[in-house]
Design a protein around this motif. Structure first.
Motif, PDB file in Angstrom:
ATOM      1  N   ILE A   1      14.248   2.260  22.783  1.00 11.50           N
ATOM      2  CA  ILE A   1      13.563   3.493  22.347  1.00 11.50           C
ATOM      3  C   ILE A   1      14.301   4.765  22.798  1.00 11.50           C
ATOM      4  N   PRO A   2      14.709   4.897  24.080  1.00 10.77           N
ATOM      5  CA  PRO A   2      15.411   6.128  24.471  1.00 10.77           C
ATOM      6  C   PRO A   2      16.662   6.402  23.625  1.00 10.77           C
ATOM      7  N   ALA A   3      17.431   5.356  23.331  1.00 12.32           N
ATOM      8  CA  ALA A   3      18.644   5.538  22.514  1.00 12.32           C
ATOM      9  C   ALA A   3      18.273   5.991  21.103  1.00 12.32           C
ATOM     10  N   THR A   4      17.165   5.459  20.594  1.00 11.71           N
ATOM     11  CA  THR A   4      16.697   5.823  19.248  1.00 11.71           C
ATOM     12  C   THR A   4      16.269   7.290  19.227  1.00 11.71           C
ATOM     13  N   LEU A   5      15.521   7.697  20.250  1.00  9.99           N
ATOM     14  CA  LEU A   5      15.062   9.093  20.335  1.00  9.99           C
ATOM     15  C   LEU A   5      16.260  10.042  20.402  1.00  9.99           C
ATOM     16  N   LYS A   6      17.233   9.670  21.231  1.00  5.72           N
ATOM     17  CA  LYS A   6      18.421  10.514  21.423  1.00  5.72           C
ATOM     18  C   LYS A   6      19.202  10.641  20.114  1.00  5.72           C
ATOM     19  N   PHE A   7      19.348   9.506  19.417  1.00  7.05           N
ATOM     20  CA  PHE A   7      20.106   9.507  18.161  1.00  7.05           C
ATOM     21  C   PHE A   7      19.431  10.404  17.119  1.00  7.05           C
ATOM     22  N   PHE A   8      18.138  10.205  16.880  1.00  3.22           N
ATOM     23  CA  PHE A   8      17.476  10.994  15.827  1.00  3.22           C
ATOM     24  C   PHE A   8      17.372  12.471  16.212  1.00  3.22           C
ATOM     25  N   HIS A   9      17.275  12.745  17.501  1.00  4.81           N
ATOM     26  CA  HIS A   9      17.263  14.137  17.955  1.00  4.81           C
ATOM     27  C   HIS A   9      18.603  14.807  17.618  1.00  4.81           C
ATOM     28  N   SER A  10      19.678  14.023  17.685  1.00  2.00           N
ATOM     29  CA  SER A  10      21.015  14.575  17.394  1.00  2.00           C
ATOM     30  C   SER A  10      21.195  14.890  15.904  1.00  2.00           C
ATOM     31  N   LEU A  11      20.275  14.409  15.066  1.00  2.00           N
ATOM     32  CA  LEU A  11      20.386  14.641  13.616  1.00  2.00           C
ATOM     33  C   LEU A  11      19.628  15.875  13.148  1.00  2.00           C
TER      34      LEU A  11
ATOM     35  N   GLN B   1       4.028   5.570  13.768  1.00  2.00           N
ATOM     36  CA  GLN B   1       3.621   4.224  14.186  1.00  2.00           C
ATOM     37  C   GLN B   1       4.744   3.196  13.995  1.00  2.00           C
ATOM     38  N   MET B   2       5.989   3.549  14.383  1.00  2.00           N
ATOM     39  CA  MET B   2       7.074   2.577  14.191  1.00  2.00           C
ATOM     40  C   MET B   2       7.906   2.332  15.444  1.00  2.00           C
ATOM     41  N   LEU B   3       7.747   3.126  16.492  1.00  2.00           N
ATOM     42  CA  LEU B   3       8.622   2.943  17.663  1.00  2.00           C
ATOM     43  C   LEU B   3       8.362   1.640  18.420  1.00  2.00           C
ATOM     44  N   TYR B   4       7.230   0.974  18.105  1.00  2.00           N
ATOM     45  CA  TYR B   4       6.939  -0.321  18.748  1.00  2.00           C
ATOM     46  C   TYR B   4       7.971  -1.370  18.329  1.00  2.00           C
ATOM     47  N   TYR B   5       8.611  -1.131  17.169  1.00  2.00           N
ATOM     48  CA  TYR B   5       9.497  -2.148  16.581  1.00  2.00           C
ATOM     49  C   TYR B   5      10.974  -1.862  16.854  1.00  2.00           C
ATOM     50  N   VAL B   6      11.228  -0.974  17.798  1.00  2.00           N
ATOM     51  CA  VAL B   6      12.600  -0.590  18.124  1.00  2.00           C
ATOM     52  C   VAL B   6      12.951  -1.183  19.485  1.00  2.00           C
ATOM     53  N   LYS B   7      14.154  -1.755  19.596  1.00  2.00           N
ATOM     54  CA  LYS B   7      14.533  -2.403  20.865  1.00  2.00           C
ATOM     55  C   LYS B   7      14.798  -1.389  21.974  1.00  2.00           C
TER      56      LYS B   7
ATOM     57  N   SER C   1      15.259   0.962  11.480  1.00  2.00           N
ATOM     58  CA  SER C   1      15.826   2.223  11.971  1.00  2.00           C
ATOM     59  C   SER C   1      17.153   1.966  12.691  1.00  2.00           C
ATOM     60  N   SER C   2      17.269   0.812  13.378  1.00  2.00           N
ATOM     61  CA  SER C   2      18.547   0.567  14.074  1.00  2.00           C
ATOM     62  C   SER C   2      19.667   0.229  13.094  1.00  2.00           C
ATOM     63  N   GLU C   3      19.309  -0.419  11.972  1.00  2.00           N
ATOM     64  CA  GLU C   3      20.332  -0.667  10.939  1.00  2.00           C
ATOM     65  C   GLU C   3      20.797   0.657  10.331  1.00  2.00           C
ATOM     66  N   TYR C   4      19.843   1.550  10.114  1.00  2.00           N
ATOM     67  CA  TYR C   4      20.182   2.881   9.596  1.00  2.00           C
ATOM     68  C   TYR C   4      21.096   3.599  10.589  1.00  2.00           C
ATOM     69  N   GLN C   5      20.709   3.534  11.856  1.00  2.00           N
ATOM     70  CA  GLN C   5      21.474   4.189  12.930  1.00  2.00           C
ATOM     71  C   GLN C   5      22.921   3.663  12.954  1.00  2.00           C
ATOM     72  N   ASN C   6      23.074   2.339  12.895  1.00  2.00           N
ATOM     73  CA  ASN C   6      24.421   1.743  12.911  1.00  2.00           C
ATOM     74  C   ASN C   6      25.231   2.160  11.696  1.00  2.00           C
ATOM     75  N   ARG C   7      24.559   2.204  10.544  1.00  2.00           N
ATOM     76  CA  ARG C   7      25.245   2.591   9.304  1.00  2.00           C
ATOM     77  C   ARG C   7      25.718   4.046   9.385  1.00  2.00           C
ATOM     78  N   MET C   8      24.889   4.905   9.956  1.00  2.00           N
ATOM     79  CA  MET C   8      25.244   6.321  10.084  1.00  2.00           C
ATOM     80  C   MET C   8      26.385   6.526  11.087  1.00  2.00           C
TER      81      MET C   8
ATOM     82  N   ARG D   1       4.515 -13.270  22.991  1.00  2.00           N
ATOM     83  CA  ARG D   1       5.322 -12.082  22.730  1.00  2.00           C
ATOM     84  C   ARG D   1       6.516 -12.420  21.860  1.00  2.00           C
ATOM     85  N   GLU D   2       6.889 -11.472  21.040  1.00  2.00           N
ATOM     86  CA  GLU D   2       8.124 -11.599  20.286  1.00  2.00           C
ATOM     87  C   GLU D   2       8.938 -10.374  20.592  1.00  2.00           C
ATOM     88  N   ASP D   3      10.253 -10.518  20.506  1.00  2.00           N
ATOM     89  CA  ASP D   3      11.124  -9.373  20.745  1.00  2.00           C
ATOM     90  C   ASP D   3      10.869  -8.266  19.742  1.00  2.00           C
TER      91      ASP D   3
END
Length: 292
Positions: free
Chosen positions: A151-161, A143-149, A120-127, A192-194
């Motif tokens: 999260i608030p920035a991701t939520l804000k970005f997709f909300h803007s779309l 079931q995918m937000l666990y894999y995002v570094k 999702s972050s690669e998609y976000q950067n591409r957009m 733990r892994e990032d």
């Protein structure tokens, strides 16, 4: 932490197998389908009003079973209307399965699919590099937000779309689930892994409140049968242990006292219920509906 304990994500095929066992031993997909059957139709009732085409974005679409269930509900709401679906999914293996599922599913003729092998972050950067952002009528993040570094920035970005009357559907484990207690108590003892972070609906609602984004949250009970985890050397149990702890070969590499302590906790009422001789871990899910 024992140095021999490795993150489950370091062994892709073991992760895939443990996830498959999780789905086989839990009501995860049944719980999602219940939400899609009971709540989704009302939620999408107006997303396509006056539109000649409905644009749907699936973030982390996986192998497509849940996506196709969602699409069937949109089709029922808007018969004959063209649906343009774009799927963002980092696993080539999952995309192949998704395409195979589409190929053997009837009634998809008014739906156009495009797959993007990216996170999702690669998609976000591409957009973000494009001048004009594509707007969507429905975005789902299951079931995918666990894999995002971030999260608030991701939520804000997709909300803007979101287009007018559009919605986002987010699914994560509930703050009332056994996962919440397991992560809080044992997260620091496990490798733990990032790549993956512990996040529940309680965390997400706080983030959305901070961002002043409107949402509604529905919780549905789901369980995972962990009875096999209590049997020493049980192959299914060992794979479920890996999934629960996100640790590769947890049963054989974890310090015995850590495993014994978690095993004892997993049988307590705040983690699981005992029913008909089975131990059912609380895998409750939250469905968060975000409005434009």
């Amino acid at each position: 932490m024992a140095s021999s304990m490795k993150s489950l994500f370091s062994d892709h095929s073991r992760y895939v197998e443990s996830f498959r066992r999780f789905l086989n031993n839990s009501t995860e997909h049944q719980c999602m389908q219940q939400f899609m059957d009971e709540k989704l139709p009302g939620m999408i009732a107006r997303i396509g009003d006056t539109k000649s085409e409905i644009k749907i974005l699936s973030i982390g679409g996986g192998a497509g079973e849940i996506d196709l269930h969602i699409l069937s509900k949109v089709q029922a709401q808007y018969p004959g209307v063209s649906i343009n679906t774009e799927v963002v999914e980092p696993s080539a293996e999952q995309i192949t399965k998704y395409k195979e599922l589409v190929a053997k599913t009837s009634n998809l003729k008014n739906i156009k699919f495009t797959w993007h092998k990216e996170t999702s972050s690669e998609y976000q950067n591409r957009m973000m590099e494009k001048k004009e952002l594509q707007k969507w009528d429905f975005i789902h993040m299951i079931q995918m937000l666990y894999y995002v570094k971030d999260i608030p920035a991701t939520l804000k970005f997709f909300h803007s779309l979101l287009a007018t009357r559009a919605k986002i559907l987010i699914t994560v484990v509930s703050g009332t689930s056994g996962w919440d207690k397991l992560w809080k108590k044992y997260g620091s003892h496990l490798p733990r892994e990032d790549l993956c972070q512990y996040v529940t609906s309680s965390d997400l609602m706080q983030m959305l409140d901070k961002l002043r984004i409107k949402y509604e949250c529905y919780d549905l009970l789901s369980t995972m049968d962990i009875s096999d985890c209590l049997i020493d050397g049980n192959e299914n149990g060992d794979l479920l242990w890996d999934f629960l702890t996100e640790t590769c070969n947890f049963s054989t590499t974890a310090p015995p006292d850590l495993k014994a302590e978690i095993m004892k906790d997993l049988q307590k009422p705040e983690f699981s219920v005992k029913k008909e001789g089975k131990v059912l871990f609380n895998n409750s899910l939250s469905f968060i509906v975000v409005e434009a």
